[in-house]
Design a protein around this motif. Structure first.
Motif, PDB file in Angstrom:
ATOM      1  N   ILE A  37       0.991  -1.075  -0.139  1.00 60.17           N
ATOM      2  CA  ILE A  37      -0.047  -0.115  -0.062  1.00 60.17           C
ATOM      3  C   ILE A  37       0.837   1.366  -0.102  1.00 60.17           C
ATOM      4  O   ILE A  37       0.310   2.218  -0.823  1.00 60.17           O
ATOM      5  N   GLU A  38       1.846   1.302   0.807  1.00 61.01           N
ATOM      6  CA  GLU A  38       2.970   2.487   0.714  1.00 61.01           C
ATOM      7  C   GLU A  38       3.381   2.580  -0.622  1.00 61.01           C
ATOM      8  O   GLU A  38       3.573   3.764  -1.002  1.00 61.01           O
ATOM      9  N   ARG A  39       3.802   1.348  -1.081  1.00 58.84           N
ATOM     10  CA  ARG A  39       4.268   1.547  -2.352  1.00 58.84           C
ATOM     11  C   ARG A  39       3.429   2.157  -3.533  1.00 58.84           C
ATOM     12  O   ARG A  39       3.791   3.031  -4.071  1.00 58.84           O
ATOM     13  N   ARG A  40       2.309   1.746  -3.556  1.00 59.40           N
ATOM     14  CA  ARG A  40       1.248   2.203  -4.489  1.00 59.40           C
ATOM     15  C   ARG A  40       0.810   3.581  -4.169  1.00 59.40           C
ATOM     16  O   ARG A  40       0.733   4.463  -5.298  1.00 59.40           O
ATOM     17  N   ILE A  41       0.880   4.243  -3.050  1.00 64.00           N
ATOM     18  CA  ILE A  41       0.737   5.583  -2.774  1.00 64.00           C
ATOM     19  C   ILE A  41       1.804   6.290  -3.354  1.00 64.00           C
ATOM     20  O   ILE A  41       1.633   7.346  -3.937  1.00 64.00           O
ATOM     21  N   ASP A  42       3.038   6.053  -2.981  1.00 71.18           N
ATOM     22  CA  ASP A  42       4.283   6.726  -3.503  1.00 71.18           C
ATOM     23  C   ASP A  42       4.376   6.787  -4.915  1.00 71.18           C
ATOM     24  O   ASP A  42       4.610   7.851  -5.402  1.00 71.18           O
ATOM     25  N   VAL A  43       4.035   5.681  -5.628  1.00 66.30           N
ATOM     26  CA  VAL A  43       3.728   5.429  -7.189  1.00 66.30           C
ATOM     27  C   VAL A  43       2.935   6.429  -7.733  1.00 66.30           C
ATOM     28  O   VAL A  43       2.878   7.193  -8.610  1.00 66.30           O
ATOM     29  N   TYR A  62      -3.655   5.077   6.417  1.00 66.54           N
ATOM     30  CA  TYR A  62      -2.581   3.963   6.432  1.00 66.54           C
ATOM     31  C   TYR A  62      -1.814   4.051   7.948  1.00 66.54           C
ATOM     32  O   TYR A  62      -1.791   2.882   8.358  1.00 66.54           O
ATOM     33  N   ARG A  63      -1.795   5.146   8.479  1.00 64.22           N
ATOM     34  CA  ARG A  63      -0.942   5.244   9.734  1.00 64.22           C
ATOM     35  C   ARG A  63      -1.754   4.795  10.716  1.00 64.22           C
ATOM     36  O   ARG A  63      -1.674   4.222  11.946  1.00 64.22           O
ATOM     37  N   ARG A  64      -3.288   5.081  10.632  1.00 59.01           N
ATOM     38  CA  ARG A  64      -4.189   4.586  11.546  1.00 59.01           C
ATOM     39  C   ARG A  64      -4.358   3.056  11.811  1.00 59.01           C
ATOM     40  O   ARG A  64      -4.326   2.603  12.834  1.00 59.01           O
ATOM     41  N   LEU A  65      -4.073   2.504  10.671  1.00 51.96           N
ATOM     42  CA  LEU A  65      -4.109   1.130  10.700  1.00 51.96           C
ATOM     43  C   LEU A  65      -2.784   0.477  11.247  1.00 51.96           C
ATOM     44  O   LEU A  65      -2.853  -0.355  11.802  1.00 51.96           O
ATOM     45  N   VAL A  66      -1.711   0.947  11.065  1.00 47.98           N
ATOM     46  CA  VAL A  66      -0.398   0.551  11.593  1.00 47.98           C
ATOM     47  C   VAL A  66      -0.412   0.877  12.951  1.00 47.98           C
ATOM     48  O   VAL A  66      -0.090   0.003  13.716  1.00 47.98           O
ATOM     49  N   ARG A  67      -0.969   1.906  13.609  1.00 47.84           N
ATOM     50  CA  ARG A  67      -1.141   2.107  14.984  1.00 47.84           C
ATOM     51  C   ARG A  67      -2.254   0.964  15.528  1.00 47.84           C
ATOM     52  O   ARG A  67      -2.044   0.375  16.598  1.00 47.84           O
ATOM     53  N   TYR A  72      -2.924  -3.736  18.668  1.00 49.42           N
ATOM     54  CA  TYR A  72      -3.423  -5.270  18.831  1.00 49.42           C
ATOM     55  C   TYR A  72      -2.129  -6.141  19.493  1.00 49.42           C
ATOM     56  O   TYR A  72      -1.992  -7.109  20.324  1.00 49.42           O
ATOM     57  N   ARG A  73      -1.142  -5.841  18.839  1.00 46.07           N
ATOM     58  CA  ARG A  73       0.399  -6.765  19.077  1.00 46.07           C
ATOM     59  C   ARG A  73       0.856  -6.196  20.339  1.00 46.07           C
ATOM     60  O   ARG A  73       1.638  -7.185  21.048  1.00 46.07           O
ATOM     61  N   ARG A  89      -9.646  -6.847   6.516  1.00 47.75           N
ATOM     62  CA  ARG A  89     -10.865  -6.203   6.065  1.00 47.75           C
ATOM     63  C   ARG A  89     -10.564  -4.551   5.981  1.00 47.75           C
ATOM     64  O   ARG A  89     -10.839  -4.120   4.813  1.00 47.75           O
ATOM     65  N   ARG A  90      -9.622  -3.987   6.790  1.00 53.08           N
ATOM     66  CA  ARG A  90      -9.469  -2.666   6.675  1.00 53.08           C
ATOM     67  C   ARG A  90      -8.367  -2.560   5.645  1.00 53.08           C
ATOM     68  O   ARG A  90      -8.366  -1.452   4.745  1.00 53.08           O
TER      69      ARG A  90
END
Length: 116
Positions: A37-43, A62-67, A72-73, A89-90
């Motif tokens: 996803i990061e790569r697709r945004i950058d491209v 994207y950052r919300r999902l990473v947080r 969770y971890r 899903r997200r």
């Protein structure tokens, strides 16, 4: 006769299993999906198919999902099945949104924004 029966049975089993394997998308780990996803945004930003506002919005999501994954971890070392399902899903939804934004026929108006 016996060989013919076995061959027909084998073909039947192979034919029945083929659609299930052909339709299944290859599984990606959460880290692979994040990188993709990061790569697709950058491209999209470099090509001009994402403007600054779209890229900013997608990166915030994207950052919300990473947080969320980090939260969770923090409760344990492994993601539970339910947590993994929520993240998948997200990430699916975010991936669809990146694709929609990149192909919405909106392009940056000024060529000076482009990286060279």
């Amino acid at each position: 006769m016996n060989k013919l029966t076995l061959m027909i049975a084998g073909l039947g089993i192979a034919t029945a299993a083929l659609p299930a394997t052909a339709s299944a998308a290859p599984w990606q780990s959460v880290n692979q999906r994040q990188a993709n996803i990061e790569r697709r945004i950058d491209v999209g930003v470099r090509s001009g198919s994402l403007d600054r506002r779209e890229a900013r919005s997608l990166r915030i999501q994207y950052r919300r999902l990473v947080r969320l994954e980090a939260r969770y971890r923090s409760s344990g070392h492994r993601l539970t099945r339910g947590e993994r399902r929520i993240l998948e899903r997200r990430y699916d939804a975010l991936s669809r949104q990146v694709a929609r934004q990149r192909h919405d026929r909106q392009h940056r108006r000024y060529a000076s924004y482009r990286r060279r």
